[in-house]
Design a protein around this motif. Structure first.
Motif, PDB file in Angstrom:
ATOM      1  N   PRO A  84      50.456   3.792  52.965  1.00 31.20           N
ATOM      2  CA  PRO A  84      51.392   3.694  53.346  1.00 31.20           C
ATOM      3  C   PRO A  84      52.111   2.733  52.754  1.00 31.20           C
ATOM      4  O   PRO A  84      53.611   2.795  52.492  1.00 31.20           O
ATOM      5  CB  PRO A  84      51.474   3.475  54.883  1.00 31.20           C
ATOM      6  CG  PRO A  84      50.064   2.888  55.072  1.00 31.20           C
ATOM      7  CD  PRO A  84      49.296   3.401  54.012  1.00 31.20           C
ATOM      8  N   ALA A  85      51.546   1.656  52.449  1.00 31.98           N
ATOM      9  CA  ALA A  85      52.353   1.045  51.442  1.00 31.98           C
ATOM     10  C   ALA A  85      51.273  -0.137  50.478  1.00 31.98           C
ATOM     11  O   ALA A  85      50.101   0.152  50.760  1.00 31.98           O
ATOM     12  CB  ALA A  85      52.900  -0.243  52.580  1.00 31.98           C
ATOM     13  N   ALA A  86      51.818  -0.990  49.520  1.00 35.72           N
ATOM     14  CA  ALA A  86      50.792  -1.504  48.747  1.00 35.72           C
ATOM     15  C   ALA A  86      49.757  -2.374  49.375  1.00 35.72           C
ATOM     16  O   ALA A  86      50.018  -3.052  50.408  1.00 35.72           O
ATOM     17  CB  ALA A  86      51.548  -2.447  47.857  1.00 35.72           C
ATOM     18  N   LYS A  87      48.649  -2.302  48.918  1.00 37.44           N
ATOM     19  CA  LYS A  87      47.419  -2.878  49.501  1.00 37.44           C
ATOM     20  C   LYS A  87      47.004  -2.552  50.955  1.00 37.44           C
ATOM     21  O   LYS A  87      46.206  -2.936  51.487  1.00 37.44           O
ATOM     22  CB  LYS A  87      47.479  -4.428  49.682  1.00 37.44           C
ATOM     23  CG  LYS A  87      47.877  -4.884  47.835  1.00 37.44           C
ATOM     24  CD  LYS A  87      47.806  -6.674  48.134  1.00 37.44           C
ATOM     25  CE  LYS A  87      48.143  -7.127  46.638  1.00 37.44           C
ATOM     26  NZ  LYS A  87      49.550  -6.470  45.984  1.00 37.44           N
ATOM     27  N   ALA A  88      47.679  -1.426  51.686  1.00 39.89           N
ATOM     28  CA  ALA A  88      47.472  -1.222  52.974  1.00 39.89           C
ATOM     29  C   ALA A  88      46.279  -0.258  52.692  1.00 39.89           C
ATOM     30  O   ALA A  88      46.140   0.613  51.749  1.00 39.89           O
ATOM     31  CB  ALA A  88      48.720  -0.511  53.506  1.00 39.89           C
ATOM     32  N   PRO A  89      45.415  -0.003  54.049  1.00 41.12           N
ATOM     33  CA  PRO A  89      44.431   0.853  53.920  1.00 41.12           C
ATOM     34  C   PRO A  89      44.703   2.280  54.045  1.00 41.12           C
ATOM     35  O   PRO A  89      45.978   2.478  54.481  1.00 41.12           O
ATOM     36  CB  PRO A  89      43.665   0.684  55.466  1.00 41.12           C
ATOM     37  CG  PRO A  89      43.970  -0.802  55.817  1.00 41.12           C
ATOM     38  CD  PRO A  89      45.394  -1.028  55.176  1.00 41.12           C
ATOM     39  N   LEU A  90      44.075   3.061  53.514  1.00 39.88           N
ATOM     40  CA  LEU A  90      44.529   4.635  53.430  1.00 39.88           C
ATOM     41  C   LEU A  90      44.098   5.034  54.687  1.00 39.88           C
ATOM     42  O   LEU A  90      43.331   4.809  55.673  1.00 39.88           O
ATOM     43  CB  LEU A  90      43.763   5.315  52.423  1.00 39.88           C
ATOM     44  CG  LEU A  90      44.449   5.404  50.775  1.00 39.88           C
ATOM     45  CD1 LEU A  90      43.985   3.899  50.355  1.00 39.88           C
ATOM     46  CD2 LEU A  90      43.948   6.367  50.048  1.00 39.88           C
ATOM     47  N   GLU A  91      45.039   6.213  55.122  1.00 44.59           N
ATOM     48  CA  GLU A  91      45.104   6.875  56.368  1.00 44.59           C
ATOM     49  C   GLU A  91      45.384   8.304  56.463  1.00 44.59           C
ATOM     50  O   GLU A  91      46.006   8.566  55.224  1.00 44.59           O
ATOM     51  CB  GLU A  91      46.105   6.087  57.552  1.00 44.59           C
ATOM     52  CG  GLU A  91      47.576   5.926  57.064  1.00 44.59           C
ATOM     53  CD  GLU A  91      48.386   4.952  57.957  1.00 44.59           C
ATOM     54  OE1 GLU A  91      49.550   5.466  58.265  1.00 44.59           O
ATOM     55  OE2 GLU A  91      47.803   4.035  58.391  1.00 44.59           O
ATOM     56  N   ARG A  92      45.188   8.913  57.226  1.00 47.94           N
ATOM     57  CA  ARG A  92      45.104  10.120  57.416  1.00 47.94           C
ATOM     58  C   ARG A  92      46.637  10.512  57.911  1.00 47.94           C
ATOM     59  O   ARG A  92      47.335  10.049  58.593  1.00 47.94           O
ATOM     60  CB  ARG A  92      44.350  11.025  58.421  1.00 47.94           C
ATOM     61  CG  ARG A  92      44.474  12.655  58.300  1.00 47.94           C
ATOM     62  CD  ARG A  92      43.366  13.174  59.396  1.00 47.94           C
ATOM     63  NE  ARG A  92      43.286  14.605  59.155  1.00 47.94           N
ATOM     64  CZ  ARG A  92      44.054  15.683  59.625  1.00 47.94           C
ATOM     65  NH1 ARG A  92      45.251  15.170  60.321  1.00 47.94           N
ATOM     66  NH2 ARG A  92      43.813  16.914  59.084  1.00 47.94           N
ATOM     67  N   THR A  93      47.348  11.495  57.093  1.00 48.80           N
ATOM     68  CA  THR A  93      48.791  11.898  57.347  1.00 48.80           C
ATOM     69  C   THR A  93      49.216  13.483  56.856  1.00 48.80           C
ATOM     70  O   THR A  93      47.889  14.095  56.427  1.00 48.80           O
ATOM     71  CB  THR A  93      49.587  10.991  56.514  1.00 48.80           C
ATOM     72  OG1 THR A  93      51.005  11.268  56.709  1.00 48.80           O
ATOM     73  CG2 THR A  93      49.332  11.209  54.711  1.00 48.80           C
ATOM     74  N   THR A  94      50.109  13.841  56.638  1.00 49.16           N
ATOM     75  CA  THR A  94      50.341  15.191  56.273  1.00 49.16           C
ATOM     76  C   THR A  94      51.542  14.849  55.221  1.00 49.16           C
ATOM     77  O   THR A  94      52.404  14.007  55.284  1.00 49.16           O
ATOM     78  CB  THR A  94      50.998  16.172  57.202  1.00 49.16           C
ATOM     79  OG1 THR A  94      52.282  15.239  57.952  1.00 49.16           O
ATOM     80  CG2 THR A  94      49.995  16.358  58.545  1.00 49.16           C
ATOM     81  N   ILE A  95      51.569  15.809  54.239  1.00 53.81           N
ATOM     82  CA  ILE A  95      52.424  15.832  53.104  1.00 53.81           C
ATOM     83  C   ILE A  95      52.970  17.374  52.816  1.00 53.81           C
ATOM     84  O   ILE A  95      52.377  18.258  53.316  1.00 53.81           O
ATOM     85  CB  ILE A  95      51.899  15.354  51.891  1.00 53.81           C
ATOM     86  CG1 ILE A  95      50.526  16.219  51.381  1.00 53.81           C
ATOM     87  CG2 ILE A  95      51.533  14.109  51.814  1.00 53.81           C
ATOM     88  CD1 ILE A  95      50.075  15.824  49.962  1.00 53.81           C
ATOM     89  N   GLU A  96      53.944  17.493  52.406  1.00 52.01           N
ATOM     90  CA  GLU A  96      54.633  18.656  51.891  1.00 52.01           C
ATOM     91  C   GLU A  96      54.179  18.977  50.363  1.00 52.01           C
ATOM     92  O   GLU A  96      54.510  18.180  49.935  1.00 52.01           O
ATOM     93  CB  GLU A  96      56.318  18.811  51.993  1.00 52.01           C
ATOM     94  CG  GLU A  96      56.631  18.463  53.300  1.00 52.01           C
ATOM     95  CD  GLU A  96      56.177  19.463  54.436  1.00 52.01           C
ATOM     96  OE1 GLU A  96      56.352  20.741  54.083  1.00 52.01           O
ATOM     97  OE2 GLU A  96      55.689  19.114  55.514  1.00 52.01           O
ATOM     98  N   ARG A  97      53.862  20.274  50.303  1.00 51.48           N
ATOM     99  CA  ARG A  97      53.508  20.891  48.802  1.00 51.48           C
ATOM    100  C   ARG A  97      54.564  21.875  48.633  1.00 51.48           C
ATOM    101  O   ARG A  97      55.125  22.879  49.559  1.00 51.48           O
ATOM    102  CB  ARG A  97      52.094  21.594  48.848  1.00 51.48           C
ATOM    103  CG  ARG A  97      51.123  20.592  48.965  1.00 51.48           C
ATOM    104  CD  ARG A  97      51.111  19.771  47.858  1.00 51.48           C
ATOM    105  NE  ARG A  97      49.669  18.723  47.625  1.00 51.48           N
ATOM    106  CZ  ARG A  97      49.759  17.582  46.830  1.00 51.48           C
ATOM    107  NH1 ARG A  97      50.467  17.140  45.969  1.00 51.48           N
ATOM    108  NH2 ARG A  97      48.502  17.134  46.949  1.00 51.48           N
TER     109      ARG A  97
END
Length: 346
Positions: free
Chosen positions: A10-23
């Motif tokens: 979600p931001a620089a150096k932040a852990p990755l997390e599950r989300t949704t995106i639009e294709r």
């Protein structure tokens, strides 16, 4: 538009997390790919942590993508539903400059569109392979030959082409002596490819800890760069040095290992500036150069070559909830030799 699950920073150096995106919706020349596997490249970490400069967030990394075509646009001629395909580091380019016309889209003079942390021609951010699906123009998709397992093929879309392209360009083959600096995610594939091309291959690593692995992968010799005697013993030995590490080196020492007209080619990108004495290339007409990935034609050539020679990446398959742990392990050099995400777990 299609909503798909993904892992993002979600931001620089932040852990990755599950989300949704639009294709985006599948256009006339687009291919919709069900992503099956996505490799973790060190460059993912550089970009998530803004080591190479300001980046776009939220960021969905991943440019080592292997999957299966699930839908094609009406104008698509290269692929059909069910085809095994891959996507590498770029998903578009200008297509009209001299480099693009020559199949060197990676050097597009107007700027290639990167698979993630880029901006597409539609003005929207690009999201990578840490996701369940991706939509890509057919011209930037490659076919994964049946002889390659999809999970072992995924890292070839970056690590494979990043090492194959310079070895190919600098004519690695029978009669040539090639040194690979670093036996990591890039280096282990470079050793396999250089060996398959017929070169005499030496691994230069900080220690002898991975020597047995290096020899099994195809190296003929293995030396520790932590031992100063290595640089005395190997002076003037190599035609090509392929540097795969992304940390500053003593370039004067490494360049001394080249024969006359030899080339040291850098494919790792340090986050900090490096120093070089011009005199270290002056004496024997040595070359200090670099290489990016390859164009689409060469990437397909690389995959076909790897299939012909039975070469896949050495992988550790992980679930999506292990991504952050995997990043830390990459930084600690604790992977043999490429993490690959099973995207069914996203």
């Amino acid at each position: 538009m299609t909503t798909v699950a993904a892992y993002a920073a979600p931001a620089a150096k932040a852990p990755l997390e599950r989300t949704t995106i639009e294709r985006r919706a599948v256009g006339e020349f687009d291919v919709l790919i069900d992503v099956k596997f996505a490799g973790i490249c060190h460059s993912d970490i550089h970009q998530v942590r803004e080591g190479w400069g300001r980046a776009n967030f939220p960021m969905v990394p991943g440019h080592e993508i292997a999957g299966v075509v699930s839908e094609v646009g009406p104008g698509v001629t290269r692929y059909a539903v069910g085809d095994r395909v891959g996507v590498g580091c770029m998903v578009d380019s200008c297509r009209v400059c001299d480099n693009c016309k020559a199949g060197l889209q990676q050097y597009c003079t107007n700027g290639a569109t990167m698979t993630y942390n880029g901006i597409g021609k539609d003005g929207e951010p690009t999201y990578g392979g840490y996701s369940q699906k991706i939509v890509v123009d057919e011209n930037y998709v490659v076919r994964v030959p049946d002889g390659l397992a999809l999970d072992e093929a995924a890292p070839l879309l970056c690590a494979g082409i990043t090492t194959y392209s310079p070895l190919n360009h600098w004519n690695a083959g029978p009669g040539k002596k090639v040194a690979v600096v670093g036996l990591g995610g890039l280096g282990h594939v470079g050793v396999k490819i250089a060996h398959a091309l017929g070169a005499e291959v030496t691994v230069l690593s900080q220690s002898l800890r991975k020597k047995d692995d290096g020899l099994k992968l195809g190296a003929d010799h293995y030396y520790a760069t932590g031992d100063p005697q290595t640089f005395e013993d190997l002076k003037g030995t190599f035609d090509i040095i392929l540097n795969t590490v992304s940390a500053p080196l003593d370039f004067t020492a490494y360049l001394s290992l080249l024969r006359t007209d030899g080339a040291m080619v850098n494919v790792g990108i340090p986050e900090e500036p490096v120093n070089i004495l011009l005199s270290s290339v002056f004496g024997n007409r040595r070359t200090l150069s670099s290489s990016s990935i390859g164009g689409i034609p060469e990437t397909q050539e690389m995959l076909d070559f790897c299939a012909e020679h039975g070469l896949g990446a050495e992988i550790e398959l992980i679930s999506a909830d292990q991504i952050n742990e995997a990043y830390e392990r990459v930084l600690a050099s604790d992977v043999r030799y490429r993490f690959v995400i099973d995207t069914a777990t996203i």
